[in-house]
Motif scaffolding. Sequence first.
Motif, PDB file in Angstrom:
ATOM      1  N   ALA A  44       6.045   6.894  -3.577  1.00 48.28           N
ATOM      2  CA  ALA A  44       6.605   6.524  -4.884  1.00 48.28           C
ATOM      3  C   ALA A  44       7.424   7.661  -5.496  1.00 48.28           C
ATOM      4  O   ALA A  44       8.456   7.427  -6.126  1.00 48.28           O
ATOM      5  CB  ALA A  44       5.487   6.108  -5.834  1.00 48.28           C
ATOM      6  N   ASP A  83       3.670  -4.573  -7.240  1.00 54.13           N
ATOM      7  CA  ASP A  83       2.695  -5.613  -6.961  1.00 54.13           C
ATOM      8  C   ASP A  83       3.154  -6.377  -5.722  1.00 54.13           C
ATOM      9  O   ASP A  83       4.140  -6.001  -5.081  1.00 54.13           O
ATOM     10  CB  ASP A  83       2.514  -6.533  -8.172  1.00 54.13           C
ATOM     11  CG  ASP A  83       3.809  -7.208  -8.615  1.00 54.13           C
ATOM     12  OD1 ASP A  83       4.800  -7.226  -7.839  1.00 54.13           O
ATOM     13  OD2 ASP A  83       3.839  -7.727  -9.731  1.00 54.13           O
ATOM     14  N   ARG A 120       2.594   2.014  -3.292  1.00 55.32           N
ATOM     15  CA  ARG A 120       1.641   2.532  -4.283  1.00 55.32           C
ATOM     16  C   ARG A 120       1.201   3.966  -3.982  1.00 55.32           C
ATOM     17  O   ARG A 120       0.546   4.592  -4.811  1.00 55.32           O
ATOM     18  CB  ARG A 120       0.423   1.617  -4.358  1.00 55.32           C
ATOM     19  CG  ARG A 120       0.737   0.284  -5.010  1.00 55.32           C
ATOM     20  CD  ARG A 120      -0.471  -0.601  -5.049  1.00 55.32           C
ATOM     21  NE  ARG A 120      -0.223  -1.807  -5.840  1.00 55.32           N
ATOM     22  CZ  ARG A 120      -1.028  -2.848  -5.872  1.00 55.32           C
ATOM     23  NH1 ARG A 120      -2.159  -2.838  -5.182  1.00 55.32           N
ATOM     24  NH2 ARG A 120      -0.728  -3.897  -6.600  1.00 55.32           N
ATOM     25  N   ASP A 121       1.527   4.458  -2.794  1.00 58.21           N
ATOM     26  CA  ASP A 121       1.183   5.827  -2.403  1.00 58.21           C
ATOM     27  C   ASP A 121       1.993   6.788  -3.271  1.00 58.21           C
ATOM     28  O   ASP A 121       3.221   6.696  -3.324  1.00 58.21           O
ATOM     29  CB  ASP A 121       1.515   6.014  -0.922  1.00 58.21           C
ATOM     30  CG  ASP A 121       1.325   7.437  -0.426  1.00 58.21           C
ATOM     31  OD1 ASP A 121       0.920   8.324  -1.200  1.00 58.21           O
ATOM     32  OD2 ASP A 121       1.606   7.673   0.759  1.00 58.21           O
ATOM     33  N   GLU A 179       0.836  -1.202   0.000  1.00 59.61           N
ATOM     34  CA  GLU A 179       0.000   0.000   0.000  1.00 59.61           C
ATOM     35  C   GLU A 179       0.875   1.258   0.000  1.00 59.61           C
ATOM     36  O   GLU A 179       0.605   2.215  -0.728  1.00 59.61           O
ATOM     37  CB  GLU A 179      -0.924  -0.006   1.214  1.00 59.61           C
ATOM     38  CG  GLU A 179      -1.876   1.157   1.254  1.00 59.61           C
ATOM     39  CD  GLU A 179      -2.824   1.104   2.445  1.00 59.61           C
ATOM     40  OE1 GLU A 179      -3.393   2.159   2.768  1.00 59.61           O
ATOM     41  OE2 GLU A 179      -2.993   0.032   3.045  1.00 59.61           O
ATOM     42  N   SER A 230       4.972  -0.281 -11.480  1.00 60.11           N
ATOM     43  CA  SER A 230       3.681  -0.545 -10.845  1.00 60.11           C
ATOM     44  C   SER A 230       3.874  -1.655  -9.821  1.00 60.11           C
ATOM     45  O   SER A 230       3.780  -2.839 -10.153  1.00 60.11           O
ATOM     46  CB  SER A 230       2.671  -0.965 -11.919  1.00 60.11           C
ATOM     47  OG  SER A 230       1.432  -1.217 -11.328  1.00 60.11           O
TER      48      SER A 230
END
Length: 164
Positions: free
Chosen positions: A17, A28, A12-13, A9, A26
């Motif tokens: 990032a 995962d 992905r912020d 999480e 991206s």
Amino acid sequence: AGDVPAVLEALRDPAVARWNPADAASPDLAVAETWVEQRADWSGGDHASFAVCAADGATLLGSVSLFRIDRVHDNAEMGYWVAAGARGRGVAVTAVRALTDWSFNGLGLARVQLYHAVENPASCRVAEKAGYRLEGTARQSYRYGDGLLHDEHLHGRLATDPAD
């Protein structure tokens, strides 16, 4: 391993990032697992990474790390990030101070330094509140998560600096 979902999480912020090198365009689950595994493996002696958790021990608030630990020159660099929901509460300052104390008193380092993008004033405030002096600007010195080279502020703290 239990931190992997929260790390994913955070990776992905957009704020995390942007100011951290991208492990993948991206992230995962596999990227997050590798991120946690690499930071948990201290066998090389060149880094030490910590999860920053809430008092309950279950909620990941961020991460703080020493890297490029140089035992010849007794110095290291520090990096940190804070999860979106924990920002603005002093989490980074507390974590940076704690790791700095451990660096000097536990590892016997003489100096810890940190860099941050000039365009990241929140990180500058963390460094200053944690007792790191602004020492200069390194021009176009680091490629951040956006893929661009950014000017960085260099902050340093010595074991002989007065405590906060």
